[in-house]
Write an enzyme that holds these catalytic residues in place. Structure first.
Site, PDB file in Angstrom:
ATOM      1  N   ASP A 147      -4.142  -2.052  -0.443  1.00 31.68           N
ATOM      2  CA  ASP A 147      -5.109  -2.467   0.580  1.00 31.68           C
ATOM      3  C   ASP A 147      -6.558  -2.339   0.110  1.00 31.68           C
ATOM      4  O   ASP A 147      -7.410  -3.160   0.447  1.00 31.68           O
ATOM      5  CB  ASP A 147      -4.895  -1.673   1.880  1.00 31.68           C
ATOM      6  CG  ASP A 147      -4.882  -0.171   1.673  1.00 31.68           C
ATOM      7  OD1 ASP A 147      -4.969   0.285   0.511  1.00 31.68           O
ATOM      8  OD2 ASP A 147      -4.778   0.562   2.674  1.00 31.68           O
ATOM      9  N   ARG A 181       6.792   6.418  -5.470  1.00 30.33           N
ATOM     10  CA  ARG A 181       7.457   7.093  -4.357  1.00 30.33           C
ATOM     11  C   ARG A 181       7.012   6.412  -3.080  1.00 30.33           C
ATOM     12  O   ARG A 181       6.112   5.581  -3.081  1.00 30.33           O
ATOM     13  CB  ARG A 181       7.107   8.592  -4.343  1.00 30.33           C
ATOM     14  CG  ARG A 181       5.676   8.894  -4.096  1.00 30.33           C
ATOM     15  CD  ARG A 181       5.294  10.347  -4.425  1.00 30.33           C
ATOM     16  NE  ARG A 181       3.916  10.389  -4.857  1.00 30.33           N
ATOM     17  CZ  ARG A 181       2.879  10.351  -4.025  1.00 30.33           C
ATOM     18  NH1 ARG A 181       3.090  10.314  -2.725  1.00 30.33           N
ATOM     19  NH2 ARG A 181       1.651  10.349  -4.468  1.00 30.33           N
ATOM     20  N   SER A 213       0.811  -1.222   0.000  1.00 28.23           N
ATOM     21  CA  SER A 213       0.000   0.000   0.000  1.00 28.23           C
ATOM     22  C   SER A 213       0.845   1.272   0.000  1.00 28.23           C
ATOM     23  O   SER A 213       0.846   2.059   0.951  1.00 28.23           O
ATOM     24  CB  SER A 213      -0.964  -0.027   1.177  1.00 28.23           C
ATOM     25  OG  SER A 213      -1.751  -1.191   1.097  1.00 28.23           O
TER      26      SER A 213
END
Ligand code: ADP
Ligand code: MG
Length: 494
Positions: free
Chosen positions: A230, A192, A177
């Site tokens: 998630d 990132r 996630s």
């Protein structure tokens, strides 16, 4: 009207105005800080107002942005990421599958045993491991090798009943996630880091390749069969239990939503070849619209945040921020209306000191003298001797901020339902629509979740709402990933 009467009318108006001003001034004198505190409260209530017309505009804007985000790259604040999950679990999956759930300072490894059609989940086990803080800012190899080693320990401890048939490789779903650009169901490039992670050499790399390399290094032979986040994992976990699940929403520290789209409705340039369904990860936290009721508290919190201008919707609805907005309101009340006495409590000046669980505890205080509020103020802000009047104002501030958040998230859900045509009654009117919901905010902040559901009914009408189910799926994202490993298993054809 003649000239004379106009003059008389104006004079009367001035007289009324003057009289009103005198009354206000007298009241201010009598009520002092209370008048000012109530004025700040009233202004907050007005600025945070979410009447149905406004919420419908927000819902429409969400639908419009969903279209725009799909239509072109960068076409919207909503990224509308194609997850490559085109095969959701049906309940017929069979076998032993693994998952790795990484999305914060803890990660979980788990194993599920699926019994197949009519049997369902036979067994599940998991282990939770915290990530040493030095690994969060170290190298990609160090992080993934640590995770792989923990997974190897977990696998080494399992009993003989989990032995796979000879020649069959173990399969794993990876819930990761962080911001990833998925390139297939089994690959994705890290864009990132977030949530305190900062590992430069991992950026731009395929996280599945990184994990696979680390697993090989520790001698584990496991295939990563699905890479999700998630929200997509929660959707898959929900679908396994309810075939009518069409979307998942996370309301935790942050917020996000994913939903099931028809491939036909996805513009051609995305290059999807098959028809059928595709799960879209909306990244809805980044939604923004001129219809959102933003206040000065929101604007300054955003400006001082790590990502100014981004995630505006998330900053109004999610657990990371609600308590902080309340703190900002109380700070202004302390400064301008002296609600905590002549000096402003120093703790109140510290950003994020008032967390959302504290806010929700105060909001849920049902004692007649608001004892919980008193104790939390002592604990967190180190202020004692608060009057009942102050405590009541604080509860009201919590209520205003939670209500705005809950109603806006309901509007977002309606926007998603509109996009897939589930916001109206279909012939027969029997089709159920289930939304899988997860996250600590939704789970623990009952005033919030209650308000969200009431607002959904208000926006959709009771006839449509009758067929809508919000299903709380506790930590469904890990199991969801294991189920996706099963539904995307390389052995499926055999
Ligand atoms: P995450 O979103 O970080 O994956 P969770 O889904 O468990 O984790 O959500 C945790 C968040 O839920 C916390 O950051 C907090 O904002 C919120 N939360 C947890 N407990 C409560 C509570 N009792 N009342 C209100 N919000 C809560
Ligand atoms: Mg979570």
């Amino acid at each position: 009207m003649g000239k004379v009467t106009v003059v008389v009318a104006c004079a009367a108006a001035v007289a009324v105005g003057l009289a009103a001003a005198v009354v206000v001034r007298r009241r201010m004198k009598r009520e002092g800080k209370w008048g000012k505190a109530r004025e700040i409260l009233k202004e907050l209530e007005e600025k945070c107002g979410t009447p149905v017309v406004k919420l419908k505009q927000v819902a429409d804007a969400m639908t419009v942005e969903m279209h725009a985000g799909l239509a072109s790259e960068g076409g919207s604040k909503l990224k509308m990421i194609i997850s490559h999950v085109d095969c959701l679990p049906t309940g017929n999956e069979k076998g032993v599958f693994y998952a790795l759930d990484l999305g914060g300072t803890n990660f979980r490894v788990l194993r599920v045993q699926l019994g197949g059609k009519g049997v369902g989940l036979v067994n599940q086990e998991f282990a939770e491991v915290s990530i040493p803080s030095n690994l969060m800012t170290g190298t990609s190899d160090a992080l993934f090798e640590y995770i792989a080693a923990e997974l190897a320990k977990f696998v080494a401890q399992e009993g003989p009943e989990y032995q796979l048939p000879p020649g069959r490789q173990r399969e794993l779903g990876f819930t990761f996630s962080f911001p990833v650009v998925p390139t297939s169901i089994t690959s994705g490039t890290l864009a990132r880091w977030s949530k305190g992670f900062s590992i430069d050499d991992a950026i731009g790399r395929d996280v599945v390749a990184e994990l696979s390399k680390a697993m090989r290094k520790v001698g584990l032979d496991i295939r990563v069969s699905a890479l999700v986040n998630d929200t997509v994992g929660t959707l898959a976990g929900g679908r396994y239990e309810h075939p009518d699940v069409v979307a998942a929403v996370i309301l935790g520290t942050g917020s996000n939503a994913a939903y099931v789209e028809r491939v036909q409705a996805i513009p051609k340039w995305h290059g999807l070849s098959k028809t059928g369904d595709m799960v879209i990860n909306m990244e809805w936290g980044n939604f923004r619209s001129s219809h959102l009721p933003l206040t000065d508290y929101d604007h300054t919190m955003d400006a001082e945040s790590l990502n100014p201008g981004d995630h505006i919707y998330e900053k109004m609805i999610s657990g990371m921020y609600l308590g902080e907005i309340v703190r900002r309101v109380l700070l202004r009340m302390a400064e301008e209306a002296a609600i905590f006495g002549a000096t402003v409590p120093p703790n109140l000046k510290e950003p994020f000191i008032l967390r959302t669980p504290v806010m929700s505890a105060m909001h849920h205080d049902t004692s007649s003298d608001l004892k919980v509020v008193e104790n939390k103020l002592k604990e967190v802000l180190e202020v004692s001797n608060t009057s009942l009047r102050v405590r009541k104002i604080i509860v009201e501030v919590c209520n205003i901020i939670a209500t705005r958040g809950a109603r806006l998230s309901a509007a977002g859900i309606v926007g998603v339902l509109k996009k897939i045509g589930r916001d109206t009654l279909k012939e027969g009117g029997k089709q159920k629509t289930v939304i899988a919901m997860d996250g600590g905010l939704y789970e623990h902040y009952s005033e919030y979740s209650k308000c969200l559901e009431i607002t959904l009914e208000e926006l959709l009408g009771d006839e449509v709402f009758k067929n809508i189910v919000i299903k709380h799926s506790n930590d469904g994202s890990g199991i969801g990933a294991a189920l996706l490993a099963a539904s995307h298993s390389k052995y499926l054809e055999e």
